[in-house]
Design an enzyme around this catalytic site. Structure first.
Site, PDB file in Angstrom:
ATOM      1  N   ASP A 111       1.517   2.564   3.512  1.00 19.31           N
ATOM      2  CA  ASP A 111       0.646   3.732   3.347  1.00 19.31           C
ATOM      3  C   ASP A 111       1.473   5.009   3.395  1.00 19.31           C
ATOM      4  O   ASP A 111       0.973   6.054   3.823  1.00 19.31           O
ATOM      5  CB  ASP A 111      -0.483   3.741   4.392  1.00 19.31           C
ATOM      6  CG  ASP A 111      -1.580   4.737   4.068  1.00 19.31           C
ATOM      7  OD1 ASP A 111      -1.678   5.173   2.901  1.00 19.31           O
ATOM      8  OD2 ASP A 111      -2.340   5.090   4.993  1.00 19.31           O
ATOM      9  N   HIS A 156       1.516   5.358  -1.672  1.00 16.71           N
ATOM     10  CA  HIS A 156       1.110   6.533  -2.456  1.00 16.71           C
ATOM     11  C   HIS A 156       2.362   7.155  -3.076  1.00 16.71           C
ATOM     12  O   HIS A 156       3.275   7.559  -2.348  1.00 16.71           O
ATOM     13  CB  HIS A 156       0.423   7.580  -1.574  1.00 16.71           C
ATOM     14  CG  HIS A 156      -0.828   7.067  -0.956  1.00 16.71           C
ATOM     15  ND1 HIS A 156      -2.059   7.187  -1.560  1.00 16.71           N
ATOM     16  CD2 HIS A 156      -1.052   6.393   0.205  1.00 16.71           C
ATOM     17  CE1 HIS A 156      -2.986   6.635  -0.792  1.00 16.71           C
ATOM     18  NE2 HIS A 156      -2.398   6.136   0.285  1.00 16.71           N
ATOM     19  N   HIS A 173       0.878  -1.205   0.000  1.00 16.95           N
ATOM     20  CA  HIS A 173       0.000   0.000   0.000  1.00 16.95           C
ATOM     21  C   HIS A 173       0.898   1.232   0.000  1.00 16.95           C
ATOM     22  O   HIS A 173       1.493   1.577   1.020  1.00 16.95           O
ATOM     23  CB  HIS A 173      -0.895  -0.003   1.239  1.00 16.95           C
ATOM     24  CG  HIS A 173      -1.844   1.160   1.303  1.00 16.95           C
ATOM     25  ND1 HIS A 173      -3.182   0.991   1.579  1.00 16.95           N
ATOM     26  CD2 HIS A 173      -1.677   2.490   1.124  1.00 16.95           C
ATOM     27  CE1 HIS A 173      -3.780   2.169   1.566  1.00 16.95           C
ATOM     28  NE2 HIS A 173      -2.878   3.102   1.307  1.00 16.95           N
ATOM     29  N   HIS A 207      -4.553  -0.852   5.895  1.00 13.71           N
ATOM     30  CA  HIS A 207      -4.154  -0.084   7.087  1.00 13.71           C
ATOM     31  C   HIS A 207      -5.105  -0.285   8.270  1.00 13.71           C
ATOM     32  O   HIS A 207      -5.771   0.652   8.699  1.00 13.71           O
ATOM     33  CB  HIS A 207      -3.954   1.399   6.774  1.00 13.71           C
ATOM     34  CG  HIS A 207      -4.965   2.052   5.863  1.00 13.71           C
ATOM     35  ND1 HIS A 207      -6.323   1.921   6.030  1.00 13.71           N
ATOM     36  CD2 HIS A 207      -4.801   2.849   4.795  1.00 13.71           C
ATOM     37  CE1 HIS A 207      -6.943   2.616   5.104  1.00 13.71           C
ATOM     38  NE2 HIS A 207      -6.042   3.184   4.321  1.00 13.71           N
ATOM     39  N   HIS A 243     -10.412   0.854   1.779  1.00 12.76           N
ATOM     40  CA  HIS A 243     -10.236   1.823   2.863  1.00 12.76           C
ATOM     41  C   HIS A 243     -11.414   1.615   3.799  1.00 12.76           C
ATOM     42  O   HIS A 243     -12.538   1.960   3.456  1.00 12.76           O
ATOM     43  CB  HIS A 243     -10.190   3.260   2.329  1.00 12.76           C
ATOM     44  CG  HIS A 243      -9.913   4.250   3.419  1.00 12.76           C
ATOM     45  ND1 HIS A 243      -8.704   4.913   3.528  1.00 12.76           N
ATOM     46  CD2 HIS A 243     -10.661   4.655   4.467  1.00 12.76           C
ATOM     47  CE1 HIS A 243      -8.744   5.687   4.607  1.00 12.76           C
ATOM     48  NE2 HIS A 243      -9.909   5.567   5.195  1.00 12.76           N
ATOM     49  N   LYS A 291      -9.341  -0.403  -5.859  1.00 11.19           N
ATOM     50  CA  LYS A 291      -9.382   0.189  -4.515  1.00 11.19           C
ATOM     51  C   LYS A 291     -10.730   0.849  -4.262  1.00 11.19           C
ATOM     52  O   LYS A 291     -11.188   1.664  -5.061  1.00 11.19           O
ATOM     53  CB  LYS A 291      -8.264   1.241  -4.383  1.00 11.19           C
ATOM     54  CG  LYS A 291      -8.216   1.977  -3.048  1.00 11.19           C
ATOM     55  CD  LYS A 291      -7.773   1.077  -1.905  1.00 11.19           C
ATOM     56  CE  LYS A 291      -7.882   1.795  -0.547  1.00 11.19           C
ATOM     57  NZ  LYS A 291      -6.728   2.601  -0.230  1.00 11.19           N
TER      58      LYS A 291
HETATM   59  C1  NCD Z   1      -3.672   8.877   2.213  1.00 13.71           C
HETATM   60  C2  NCD Z   1      -3.268   9.938   1.196  1.00 13.71           C
HETATM   61  O1  NCD Z   1      -2.736  10.977   1.625  1.00 13.71           O
HETATM   62  O2  NCD Z   1      -3.456   9.727   0.002  1.00 13.71           O
HETATM   63  N1  NCD Z   1      -3.712   9.480   3.521  1.00 13.71           N
HETATM   64  C3  NCD Z   1      -3.648   8.841   4.706  1.00 13.71           C
HETATM   65  O3  NCD Z   1      -3.784   9.493   5.733  1.00 13.71           O
HETATM   66  N2  NCD Z   1      -3.428   7.542   4.794  1.00 13.71           N
HETATM   67  C4  NCD Z   1      -4.957   8.273   1.819  1.00 13.71           C
HETATM   68  C5  NCD Z   1      -5.313   7.017   2.571  1.00 13.71           C
HETATM   69  O4  NCD Z   1      -4.703   5.961   2.372  1.00 13.71           O
HETATM   70  O5  NCD Z   1      -6.236   7.063   3.392  1.00 13.71           O
HETATM   71 ZN    ZN Z   2      -3.261   5.044   1.709  1.00 10.38          ZN
END
Ligand code: NCD
Ligand code: ZN
Length: 341
Positions: A241, A15, A13, A169, A131, A94
């Site tokens: 995450d 970003h 996971h 998460h 999520h 997702k």
């Molecule tokens: C994530 C993001 O910033 O894209 N933020 C987070 O707090 N985890 C999005 C997510 O996974 O919820």
């Molecule tokens: Zn995330």
């Protein structure tokens, strides 16, 4: 034990964002083999063509083995999803409940509207990553994950028993219990939820770099997460995450949600596993359970972590006109990725 060699970990996971931010953060995940790359861009990655183009940008930015995802909307075309999966363009879809987190406005409001695409995914073997938080205004932010289990996940599982699910998460003992009660469901756990609880975020001052969603819970939940992650149980695996936001968006009167952990995630994780007396089970959590859940082989090569001087990580990384502040647990961490450098 002051040295640990494990199969190369994957990040289930992650970003990576887009544009200049992508170019800044992609190299920070270099110790990971593969990563499931989240689709919550602006605008989101919703079609197979979007995913193909984004995959090319990710690889060009320096992350070689991305596993792409599609952002499920109420307008998602089931045939496009199945085709993108069959073509190897995407790894999973997702689900963001609309309004649950960063860039989730295009997410799902009414689960009834995505039944056809979920049925097509179930039939074609396309995994769904979730999520897991409800967004109803009357539900307390600390209860949103537990409410999701009852209101959304249990009915979803009953309606689509063959759909491959990963609850992303997880942050509560409720979620850990739910996952254990549903064999075959996977759950990712982040580094910050293992290292910190809401006191770390809120006691003695509000620390924006600890703010992420789902929000950090109380220490009793943290203890359950640490036991689940370090247990070796096959259903639990690492999804950092890591969610970079510009420093100015974190250090703001309304702080963006997300912790940036990619650069030092593995040293932080080794710290947790050592503290739990479970270094011998870190490989299962970081490198073996995730691939097994998704029916993929573990990585062939290895990395080595070595214990030594306190890790000297930067407060922030900068470049491409961007600045991102790293998650700092607030105490020394003595583990280093020493090999390959
Ligand atoms: C994530 C993001 O910033 O894209 N933020 C987070 O707090 N985890 C999005 C997510 O996974 O919820
Ligand atoms: Zn995330």
């Amino acid at each position: 034990m002051d040295s640990l060699t494990i199969r190369r970990p994957d990040d289930w996971h992650l970003h990576l964002r887009d544009g200049e931010m992508l170019r800044l953060v992609a190299p920070a995940s270099r110790h990971f083999g593969r990563a499931i790359v989240m689709p919550n861009l602006v605008p989101p990655v919703v079609t197979g063509d979007d995913a193909r183009a984004y995959r090319d940008r990710v690889i060009a930015a320096g992350f070689a083995k991305p596993l792409m995802t599609l952002y499920l909307t109420e307008g998602t075309d089931p045939d496009d999803v199945v085709r993108a999966h069959a073509d190897g363009v995407i790894h999973a879809v997702k689900l963001y409940p609309a309004g649950a987190t960063t860039n989730s406005a295009s997410g799902v409001r009414d689960m009834g509207r995505v039944r056809p695409v979920l049925a097509a995914m179930e039939a074609a073997g396309v995994p769904l990553c979730l999520h897991g938080e409800v967004t109803a205004a009357e539900v307390d932010i600390f209860d949103r994950e537990a409410a999701f289990l009852d209101r959304v996940l249990t009915p979803l599982r009953a309606a689509h028993p063959g759909l491959k699910l990963t609850l992303e998460h997880v942050t509560t003992s409720d979620a850990v219990d739910w996952v254990r009660a549903h064999p075959g469901v996977g759950a990712t756990i982040t580094v910050q939820h293992l290292m910190a609880n809401r006191n770390d975020m809120l006691a003695g001052g509000m620390r924006p770099h600890f703010y992420c969603l789902p929000i950090l819970k109380r220490d009793t939940h943290q203890a359950v997460l640490r036991r689940a992650a370090t247990s070796g149980e096959a259903q639990f695996f690492l999804g950092t995450d890591s969610a970079p936001h510009p420093t100015h968006a974190k250090e703001a009167s309304c702080c963006a949600a997300g912790c940036f952990t990619a650069p030092h995630a593995l040293p932080l994780l080794a710290h947790v596993f050592e503290a739990e007396g479970a270094l011998d089970r870190m490989e299962a959590f970081a490198s073996l359970n995730g691939p097994a859940h998704y029916g993929l082989p573990a990585n062939d090569d290895t990395i080595t972590l070595t214990k030594g001087e306190p890790l000297d990580f930067p407060e922030r990384i900068e470049g491409h006109g961007q600045s991102v502040t790293l998650f700092d647990p607030g105490h020394p961490v003595h583990w280093h990725v020493t090999e390959p450098a």
